[in-house]
Design an enzyme around this catalytic site. Structure first.
Site, PDB file in Angstrom:
ATOM      1  NE  ARG A  46      -0.515   1.776   3.549  1.00 35.82           N
ATOM      2  CZ  ARG A  46       0.630   2.446   3.697  1.00 35.82           C
ATOM      3  NH1 ARG A  46       1.784   1.838   3.950  1.00 35.82           N
ATOM      4  NH2 ARG A  46       0.652   3.755   3.595  1.00 35.82           N
ATOM      5  N   GLY A  47       0.212   2.406  -0.173  1.00 34.84           N
ATOM      6  CA  GLY A  47       0.960   3.652  -0.311  1.00 34.84           C
ATOM      7  C   GLY A  47       1.116   3.921  -1.801  1.00 34.84           C
ATOM      8  NE  ARG A  89      -6.220   0.827  -2.065  1.00 34.69           N
ATOM      9  CZ  ARG A  89      -5.600   1.388  -1.017  1.00 34.69           C
ATOM     10  NH1 ARG A  89      -4.335   1.139  -0.773  1.00 34.69           N
ATOM     11  NH2 ARG A  89      -6.260   2.211  -0.221  1.00 34.69           N
ATOM     12  CD  GLN A 193      -3.551   2.730   6.660  1.00 34.94           C
ATOM     13  OE1 GLN A 193      -4.185   3.081   7.631  1.00 34.94           O
ATOM     14  NE2 GLN A 193      -4.111   2.595   5.467  1.00 34.94           N
ATOM     15  CG  ASP A 234      -2.958   8.189  -1.668  1.00 38.71           C
ATOM     16  OD1 ASP A 234      -2.914   8.702  -0.540  1.00 38.71           O
ATOM     17  OD2 ASP A 234      -2.596   7.020  -1.901  1.00 38.71           O
ATOM     18  CG  ASN A 244      -2.415  11.682   2.279  1.00 37.68           C
ATOM     19  OD1 ASN A 244      -1.807  10.793   1.665  1.00 37.68           O
ATOM     20  ND2 ASN A 244      -2.181  11.919   3.557  1.00 37.68           N
ATOM     21  CE  LYS A 245      -5.409   5.795   4.096  1.00 41.83           C
ATOM     22  NZ  LYS A 245      -6.362   4.934   3.345  1.00 41.83           N
TER      23      LYS A 245
HETATM   24  O1  MRU Z   1      -4.760   3.347   1.841  1.00 41.04           O
HETATM   25  P1  MRU Z   1      -3.265   3.510   1.848  1.00 41.04           P
HETATM   26  O2  MRU Z   1      -2.611   2.992   3.071  1.00 41.04           O
HETATM   27  O3  MRU Z   1      -2.645   3.005   0.569  1.00 41.04           O
HETATM   28  O4  MRU Z   1      -3.077   5.084   1.853  1.00 41.04           O
HETATM   29  C1  MRU Z   1      -1.789   5.607   1.829  1.00 41.04           C
HETATM   30  C2  MRU Z   1      -1.738   7.070   2.020  1.00 41.04           C
HETATM   31  O5  MRU Z   1      -2.746   7.747   2.075  1.00 41.04           O
HETATM   32  C3  MRU Z   1      -0.387   7.696   2.023  1.00 41.04           C
HETATM   33  O6  MRU Z   1      -0.374   8.830   2.826  1.00 41.04           O
HETATM   34  C4  MRU Z   1      -0.031   8.105   0.597  1.00 41.04           C
HETATM   35  O7  MRU Z   1      -0.150   7.024  -0.286  1.00 41.04           O
HETATM   36  C5  MRU Z   1       1.303   8.657   0.495  1.00 41.04           C
HETATM   37  S1  MRU Z   1       2.516   7.406   0.610  1.00 41.04           S
HETATM   38  C6  MRU Z   1       3.989   8.051   0.277  1.00 41.04           C
END
Ligand code: MRU
Length: 345
Positions: A46-47, A89, A193, A234, A244-245
């Site tokens: 993920r990320g 995703r 996370q 993201d 972002n998250k």
């Molecule tokens: O749902 P995730 O864990 O994939 O979400 C990740 C995030 O929101 C991170 O902050 C983002 O991808 C930046 S990672 C360098």
């Protein structure tokens, strides 16, 4: 950091299963594209940058599994593989940038040549993320003063990038520059996370970290315990709006109210100039189980209505600066982002 999040082992993709951290360090060797796709969907990988890198290797694996030697048939089947990844995703644009790159790399006189070209392109995408995250971290570290306490959300370290990290990369680079830094990490419900991964990574780096629940952030800003907020991204739209998250927007509003800088750190592979604003970003809705359960334990009445958007959009007016490997951008974002462009476009 010790364990590598993603490693290509000639014909296999080794991933560190992020869904099991920090309790267990389990590596999985994936030798077909279905497993790579599942790993992305189930957030074992993920990320945003890491998803793009994993998908690129997954496509290379998918290509190698195609049996036909007829080039047209091969390309048709390869296209199906790419569509599978495109449906994994929706929010992180790095995934779609990587798929586009792989599509363009599917060239050659014969099937074998194309297969080799796809492996090489996936390796290149990976290496570029390593270099870009290292560079942006060094640039961003200039914004961090000695003695700073930073607040970060979700996980934007090596695990999320298959490289050096973005938000955590900046923090690590500030430490490397000899600055004393400490971090408040939000737990990041629903999938934790921050609690599971960010604290784990920072501890390995020897960076002091205090874990807080998401709802404590405003309190600590009000108490003047936080010098700045730094997060990853993201997808960044052409006007500087940032997906972002989930919970990032709340932190940005709180930071503005508290007159604390709010920084976004991301490689240019996260920039999407095709979208004029964040309103156009597709927000992933995930399973209700992630909200009604914590680590498999039911915490709400069975069958309760649930909303579970995995990301939110922070309008550019809340963002003090966007840190990329090509430079640090401030308002007007439209001009700055257009100038540096997306690495993949
Ligand atoms: O749902 P995730 O864990 O994939 O979400 C990740 C995030 O929101 C991170 O902050 C983002 O991808 C930046 S990672 C360098």
């Amino acid at each position: 950091m010790g364990a590598r999040a993603i490693e290509w082992l000639d014909g296999r993709l080794r991933i560190l299963d992020q869904s099991r951290l920090p309790r267990e360090q389990i590596f999985a060797d994936l030798d077909n594209y279905h497993d790579v796709n599942l790993a992305i969907k189930e957030m074992k990988v993920r990320g945003a940058p890491a998803i793009g890198v994993a998908a690129a290797y997954g496509i290379a694996l998918g290509a190698s599994g195609i049996k036909t030697t007829n080039k047209d048939e091969f390309l048709a089947q390869l296209n199906q593989v790419m569509q599978v990844f495109a449906a994994s995703r929706p929010t992180a644009v790095n995934l779609f940038q990587a798929i586009d790159r792989m599509k363009k790399a599917a060239r050659g006189d014969g099937v074998t040549e194309i297969k080799n070209s796809l492996v090489n392109e996936a390796k290149r995408i990976h290496q570029e993320e390593v270099t870009a995250t290292r560079q942006l971290s060094q640039l961003g570290a200039e914004l961090i003063k000695d003695g700073f306490t930073l607040l970060t959300h979700c996980n934007a370290g090596p695990l999320a990038t298959a490289g050096y990290g973005t938000a955590l990369g900046v923090i690590k680079a500030a430490k490397e520059q000899g600055k004393k830094v400490s971090v408040f990490a939000t737990e990041t419900r629903p999938l934790l996370q921050g609690a599971r991964l960010t604290t784990w990574e920072l501890r390995q780096e020897g960076i002091p970290v205090t874990l807080i629940t998401d709802s404590m952030a405003g309190h600590f800003m009000q108490q003047k315990k936080i010098d700045c907020v730094i997060v990853g991204a993201d997808r960044i739209a052409a006007n500087g709006d940032v997906a972002n998250k989930i919970g990032t927007y709340t932190l940005a509003v709180l930071a503005k109210e508290s007159k604390i800088p709010f920084y976004v750190a991301a490689p240019t592979s996260t920039i999407d100039l095709s979208l004029s604003s964040g309103d156009e970003i597709s927000i992933e809705e995930r399973s209700p189980d992630e909200v009604t359960h914590i680590q498999g334990v039911l915490i709400a009445p069975e069958g309760i209505d649930v909303a579970n958007p995995a990301f939110d959009v922070t309008p550019h007016s809340y963002i003090t600066a966007i840190i990329t490997e090509k430079g640090i951008i401030r308002e007007p974002y439209t001009e700055g982002l257009k100038e540096i462009g997306s690495r993949f476009s």
